[in-house]
Design a protein around this motif. Structure first.
Motif, PDB file in Angstrom:
ATOM      1  N   HIS A   1      36.115  43.440  49.505  1.00 42.95           N
ATOM      2  CA  HIS A   1      36.090  42.214  48.499  1.00 42.95           C
ATOM      3  C   HIS A   1      35.967  40.997  49.510  1.00 42.95           C
ATOM      4  O   HIS A   1      35.898  39.838  49.011  1.00 42.95           O
ATOM      5  CB  HIS A   1      37.429  42.018  48.115  1.00 42.95           C
ATOM      6  CG  HIS A   1      38.701  42.400  48.784  1.00 42.95           C
ATOM      7  ND1 HIS A   1      38.913  43.654  49.278  1.00 42.95           N
ATOM      8  CD2 HIS A   1      39.557  41.670  49.142  1.00 42.95           C
ATOM      9  CE1 HIS A   1      39.956  43.563  49.873  1.00 42.95           C
ATOM     10  NE2 HIS A   1      40.442  42.377  49.778  1.00 42.95           N
TER      11      HIS A   1
ATOM     12  N   CYS B   1      40.924  42.342  42.979  1.00 48.25           N
ATOM     13  CA  CYS B   1      41.234  42.617  44.342  1.00 48.25           C
ATOM     14  C   CYS B   1      42.469  41.455  44.536  1.00 48.25           C
ATOM     15  O   CYS B   1      43.196  41.712  45.515  1.00 48.25           O
ATOM     16  CB  CYS B   1      40.004  42.351  45.109  1.00 48.25           C
ATOM     17  SG  CYS B   1      39.360  40.493  45.075  1.00 48.25           S
TER      18      CYS B   1
ATOM     19  N   CYS C   1      42.549  44.709  47.530  1.00 48.50           N
ATOM     20  CA  CYS C   1      41.910  46.156  47.374  1.00 48.50           C
ATOM     21  C   CYS C   1      41.200  45.992  46.198  1.00 48.50           C
ATOM     22  O   CYS C   1      41.755  45.260  45.019  1.00 48.50           O
ATOM     23  CB  CYS C   1      43.007  47.051  47.299  1.00 48.50           C
ATOM     24  SG  CYS C   1      42.333  48.539  47.082  1.00 48.50           S
ATOM     25  N   THR C   2      40.279  46.862  46.305  1.00 48.88           N
ATOM     26  CA  THR C   2      39.461  46.783  44.932  1.00 48.88           C
ATOM     27  C   THR C   2      39.603  47.944  43.984  1.00 48.88           C
ATOM     28  O   THR C   2      39.217  48.141  43.071  1.00 48.88           O
ATOM     29  CB  THR C   2      37.843  47.009  45.243  1.00 48.88           C
ATOM     30  OG1 THR C   2      37.486  48.047  46.085  1.00 48.88           O
ATOM     31  CG2 THR C   2      37.402  45.601  46.032  1.00 48.88           C
TER      32      THR C   2
END
Length: 319
Positions: free
Chosen positions: A108, A25, A60-61
């Protein structure tokens, strides 16, 4: 133990100690925000008054190559906020007439978000909270959210493992997202106050160029597992952004272009074939790109979103 030590919040389960190292992330233990705006561009049941009180989180994951928010999802644009500052911003949104608190891509940061929401509730926050995510979620992490989130707004990007691998680099996306969405639907049945959604699930699906068979598969899944229990939002305004603007890159789908008129007409035909007549469908995209610019104080067109004053004050502290 620090909740970010050996982090397993998302399905990647990087297990890194985010106090000293960053996982996929790209984030540490401090919440980072790239924008706080009154947003009028979400689905109608979520937008009233001045708009949805929307937080855009950095990192972002998943990492879609066409992400319209690529500046913050992978580009690192964002500024640190504490849980107390986050709570204060939530309350300012409420005082400004926002319809809800809308959290965009915060998987996250779940422990920090939950703490911030708890503090805001203790200080009088009454607005429903919307969890706006990629759908790439662990059920164990969702359990932390269910007591605090009223409306889930997940993507169901694809149920095709080939597309999931070739485009997102995650062949497990279909089964992970399906499990997550079904868990959301089980836990959050639809509750309405007139035209306003107080609780429930809105499932978004973005139609990708050259991937109509994958969209048909999502519609078939919807008919069997979600119709009548959640709301479908079919999005056709794909606009190349991020890595998808690189015409020299090699993608398994024609990600450097928008949908064609013929593809849009095929989407309409599929909706008729599957007898999907409730939910939301965007109009065919015309005109200039609406990709936001998060390096500006106001990333969006002023008709779509207006910055929160408290956020601009926080942002001004940073160089």
């Amino acid at each position: 133990m620090c909740v970010y030590e050996g982090c397993e919040l998302c399905p990647r389960r990087c297990r890194v100690d985010r106090r000293v190292k960053r996982g996929f992330c790209g984030e540490g233990v401090k919440m980072r925000l790239a924008a706080c705006v009154y947003h009028r561009g979400e689905e109608p049941p979520l937008v009233a008054g001045t708009g949805a009180g929307t937080f855009f989180f950095t990192g972002c994951t998943l990492g879609c190559p066409f992400c319209q928010n690529h500046q913050i999802s992978s580009g690192g644009v964002g500024w640190e906020v504490s849980e107390d500052e986050f709570a204060s911003l939530c309350l300012e949104f409420q005082g400004g007439g926002a319809s809800c608190i809308n959290l965009v891509t915060a998987t996250h940061f779940i422990p920090s978000v939950v703490e911030g929401l708890s503090r805001a509730r203790d200080q009088g926050l009454r607005l429903p909270v919307v969890w706006n995510s990629s759908g790439y979620e662990r059920e164990e992490s969702l359990e932390l959210l269910f007591p605090h989130v009223s409306v889930f707004l997940p993507d169901l990007k694809t149920l095709d493992r080939g597309i999931a691998l070739d485009v997102f680099g995650r062949p497990d996306y279909p089964e992970v997202a399906e499990r997550a969405v079904r868990a959301m639907i089980r836990r959050k049945p639809l509750v309405w106050d007139g035209d306003r959604l107080l609780q429930g699930v809105i499932v978004r699906h973005l139609v990708l160029p050259g991937a109509l068979e994958a969209t048909e598969r999502v519609l078939a899944w919807w008919k069997e597992h979600a119709e009548g229990r959640a709301i479908l939002s079919l999005m056709v305004q794909y606009d190349p952004a991020g890595k998808a603007t690189d015409t020299g890159a090699s993608f398994p789908l024609p990600l450097t272009r928008r949908l064609t008129v013929r593809e849009y007409e095929e989407v309409l035909r599929l909706l008729e074939e599957y007898e999907v007549d409730e939910g939301f469908l965007q109009e065919y995209p015309e005109g200039p790109s609406l990709v936001p610019d998060f390096t500006r104080e106001s990333p969006f067109d002023p008709d779509l979103a207006v910055p929160l004053e408290g956020w601009l004050k926080i942002r001004s502290r940073f160089p």
